[in-house]
Every structure is written in structure tokens, then in C-alpha cells.
Design a protein around this motif. Sequence first.
Motif, PDB file in Angstrom:
ATOM      1  N   LEU A  26       0.837  -1.199   0.000  1.00 54.35           N
ATOM      2  CA  LEU A  26       0.000   0.000   0.000  1.00 54.35           C
ATOM      3  C   LEU A  26       0.875   1.255   0.000  1.00 54.35           C
ATOM      4  N   ALA A  27       1.943   1.245   0.776  1.00 55.03           N
ATOM      5  CA  ALA A  27       2.862   2.387   0.784  1.00 55.03           C
ATOM      6  C   ALA A  27       3.492   2.581  -0.589  1.00 55.03           C
ATOM      7  N   ASP A  28       3.840   1.483  -1.249  1.00 56.32           N
ATOM      8  CA  ASP A  28       4.402   1.550  -2.600  1.00 56.32           C
ATOM      9  C   ASP A  28       3.380   2.145  -3.567  1.00 56.32           C
ATOM     10  N   ARG A  29       2.123   1.731  -3.426  1.00 54.88           N
ATOM     11  CA  ARG A  29       1.062   2.241  -4.309  1.00 54.88           C
ATOM     12  C   ARG A  29       0.837   3.724  -4.065  1.00 54.88           C
ATOM     13  N   VAL A  30       0.876   4.153  -2.836  1.00 61.82           N
ATOM     14  CA  VAL A  30       0.686   5.568  -2.506  1.00 61.82           C
ATOM     15  C   VAL A  30       1.820   6.400  -3.104  1.00 61.82           C
ATOM     16  N   ARG A  31       3.048   5.874  -3.055  1.00 63.08           N
ATOM     17  CA  ARG A  31       4.185   6.601  -3.632  1.00 63.08           C
ATOM     18  C   ARG A  31       4.008   6.835  -5.132  1.00 63.08           C
ATOM     19  N   LEU A  32       3.309   5.929  -5.817  1.00 58.98           N
ATOM     20  CA  LEU A  32       3.081   6.102  -7.251  1.00 58.98           C
ATOM     21  C   LEU A  32       2.158   7.286  -7.531  1.00 58.98           C
ATOM     22  N   GLY A  33       1.272   7.585  -6.613  1.00 64.41           N
ATOM     23  CA  GLY A  33       0.368   8.719  -6.762  1.00 64.41           C
ATOM     24  C   GLY A  33      -0.824   8.407  -7.651  1.00 64.41           C
ATOM     25  N   ASP A  34      -1.489   9.470  -8.086  1.00 69.20           N
ATOM     26  CA  ASP A  34      -2.704   9.344  -8.891  1.00 69.20           C
ATOM     27  C   ASP A  34      -2.319   9.152 -10.351  1.00 69.20           C
ATOM     28  N   GLY A  37      -4.730   3.535 -14.748  1.00 69.59           N
ATOM     29  CA  GLY A  37      -4.707   2.121 -14.397  1.00 69.59           C
ATOM     30  C   GLY A  37      -3.488   1.353 -14.860  1.00 69.59           C
ATOM     31  N   LYS A  38      -2.992   1.644 -16.041  1.00 64.45           N
ATOM     32  CA  LYS A  38      -1.855   0.885 -16.567  1.00 64.45           C
ATOM     33  C   LYS A  38      -0.539   1.275 -15.904  1.00 64.45           C
ATOM     34  N   ASP A  39      -0.505   2.429 -15.256  1.00 68.54           N
ATOM     35  CA  ASP A  39       0.737   2.911 -14.648  1.00 68.54           C
ATOM     36  C   ASP A  39       0.842   2.605 -13.157  1.00 68.54           C
ATOM     37  N   THR A  40      -0.031   1.737 -12.643  1.00 73.11           N
ATOM     38  CA  THR A  40       0.015   1.414 -11.213  1.00 73.11           C
ATOM     39  C   THR A  40       1.091   0.380 -10.894  1.00 73.11           C
ATOM     40  N   GLU A  41       1.741  -0.145 -11.909  1.00 72.87           N
ATOM     41  CA  GLU A  41       2.822  -1.124 -11.751  1.00 72.87           C
ATOM     42  C   GLU A  41       2.372  -2.342 -10.961  1.00 72.87           C
ATOM     43  N   ARG A  42       1.109  -2.720 -11.148  1.00 69.83           N
ATOM     44  CA  ARG A  42       0.572  -3.842 -10.380  1.00 69.83           C
ATOM     45  C   ARG A  42       1.324  -5.135 -10.674  1.00 69.83           C
ATOM     46  N   SER A  65      -4.802  -3.124  -2.154  1.00 71.86           N
ATOM     47  CA  SER A  65      -4.065  -1.858  -2.083  1.00 71.86           C
ATOM     48  C   SER A  65      -4.640  -0.845  -3.067  1.00 71.86           C
ATOM     49  N   GLU A  66      -4.929  -1.304  -4.273  1.00 75.17           N
ATOM     50  CA  GLU A  66      -5.494  -0.403  -5.285  1.00 75.17           C
ATOM     51  C   GLU A  66      -6.872   0.091  -4.855  1.00 75.17           C
ATOM     52  N   ASP A  67      -7.704  -0.811  -4.337  1.00 75.27           N
ATOM     53  CA  ASP A  67      -9.033  -0.423  -3.869  1.00 75.27           C
ATOM     54  C   ASP A  67      -8.951   0.600  -2.737  1.00 75.27           C
ATOM     55  N   GLN A  68      -8.052   0.365  -1.789  1.00 73.27           N
ATOM     56  CA  GLN A  68      -7.892   1.298  -0.667  1.00 73.27           C
ATOM     57  C   GLN A  68      -7.428   2.658  -1.160  1.00 73.27           C
ATOM     58  N   PHE A  69      -6.480   2.658  -2.093  1.00 73.45           N
ATOM     59  CA  PHE A  69      -5.965   3.921  -2.620  1.00 73.45           C
ATOM     60  C   PHE A  69      -7.064   4.696  -3.344  1.00 73.45           C
ATOM     61  N   LEU A  71     -10.340   4.448  -2.988  1.00 73.15           N
ATOM     62  CA  LEU A  71     -11.342   4.905  -2.032  1.00 73.15           C
ATOM     63  C   LEU A  71     -10.851   6.147  -1.292  1.00 73.15           C
ATOM     64  N   ALA A  72      -9.604   6.122  -0.854  1.00 72.87           N
ATOM     65  CA  ALA A  72      -9.049   7.285  -0.158  1.00 72.87           C
ATOM     66  C   ALA A  72      -9.039   8.512  -1.064  1.00 72.87           C
ATOM     67  N   LEU A  73      -8.704   8.324  -2.331  1.00 70.77           N
ATOM     68  CA  LEU A  73      -8.680   9.440  -3.281  1.00 70.77           C
ATOM     69  C   LEU A  73     -10.086  10.009  -3.478  1.00 70.77           C
ATOM     70  N   ARG A  74     -11.079   9.133  -3.603  1.00 71.64           N
ATOM     71  CA  ARG A  74     -12.463   9.605  -3.744  1.00 71.64           C
ATOM     72  C   ARG A  74     -12.897  10.377  -2.514  1.00 71.64           C
ATOM     73  N   CYS A  75     -12.549   9.884  -1.332  1.00 67.04           N
ATOM     74  CA  CYS A  75     -12.914  10.580  -0.091  1.00 67.04           C
ATOM     75  C   CYS A  75     -12.250  11.947  -0.018  1.00 67.04           C
ATOM     76  N   LEU A  76     -10.994  12.036  -0.407  1.00 63.34           N
ATOM     77  CA  LEU A  76     -10.306  13.330  -0.400  1.00 63.34           C
ATOM     78  C   LEU A  76     -10.957  14.314  -1.368  1.00 63.34           C
ATOM     79  N   ARG A  77     -11.331  13.830  -2.539  1.00 62.74           N
ATOM     80  CA  ARG A  77     -11.979  14.703  -3.525  1.00 62.74           C
ATOM     81  C   ARG A  77     -13.348  15.168  -3.030  1.00 62.74           C
ATOM     82  N   ASP A  78     -14.085  14.261  -2.417  1.00 61.53           N
ATOM     83  CA  ASP A  78     -15.386  14.645  -1.856  1.00 61.53           C
ATOM     84  C   ASP A  78     -15.231  15.670  -0.745  1.00 61.53           C
ATOM     85  N   GLU A  79     -14.222  15.487   0.096  1.00 57.66           N
ATOM     86  CA  GLU A  79     -13.970  16.433   1.183  1.00 57.66           C
ATOM     87  C   GLU A  79     -13.591  17.804   0.624  1.00 57.66           C
ATOM     88  N   ARG A  80     -12.777  17.818  -0.422  1.00 55.62           N
ATOM     89  CA  ARG A  80     -12.391  19.085  -1.054  1.00 55.62           C
ATOM     90  C   ARG A  80     -13.617  19.802  -1.614  1.00 55.62           C
TER      91      ARG A  80
END
Length: 103
Positions: A26-34, A37-42, A65-69, A71-80
Motif C-alpha cells: 500500500l505504501a508503494d502504491r501511494v508513492r506512485l500517486g494518482d 490504471g496501466k501505470d500502477t505497476e501492479r 491496495s489499489e481499492d484502498q488507494f 477509495l481514499a482518493l475519492r474521499c479526499l476529492r469529496d472532502e475538497r
Amino acid sequence: MRLSADDAAVLTKVGEHLGHHARADLADRVRLGDVCGKDTERARRKKALTRVSSSRWAGSITRTSEDQFQLALRCLRDERTSLRRTARIIRARLAVPCGRRRG
């Protein structure tokens, strides 16, 4: 579920092992950022996890990890969006002189 002490110890060790690698992925996925789909290096991440676990666990961990990332991104966008809406309302209220009403 009733487990013997030995079984409980084994399950604890397996959980700690997989949990460690899931957090690292998950930490590795977060480092990749937004990225798209093809660039997530899964595939790379799954291959690295397969060295320390089974392919099924590696696939499950990378999908989670991808699902968590996402979901967190959607929550951040909704909060913004919510904060921007609230700021607009406050600015509109502050624009009305004291003792007056608008709208």
C-alpha cells in the motif's frame, strides 16, 4: 473457531507476515500517486510479492491496495468539494452587511 495453541501461533505468524507485506505494498502504491490504471505497476508489485507469498495472496494484496488507494482518493476529492462549497456559503454570508438580509 477453536484452535490449538500451535495453530493459533501459526496463524498469528502468517497474519503478521502478510500484514507486513500488505502495508508495504500500500505504501508503494501511494508513492506512485494518482496515475491511470496501466501505470500502477501492479504486475511488478505482484511479482515482488509472489517471491514472499503465494500468487493468490499477492494478487489479493495488490487488488486490495489499489481499492484502498482509490477509495481514499475519492474521499479526499469529496472532502475538497465539501470544503469549497462551505467556503462559498461563508463568503456569501460575509458579503451581506450587518443587520441586513439577502435572499
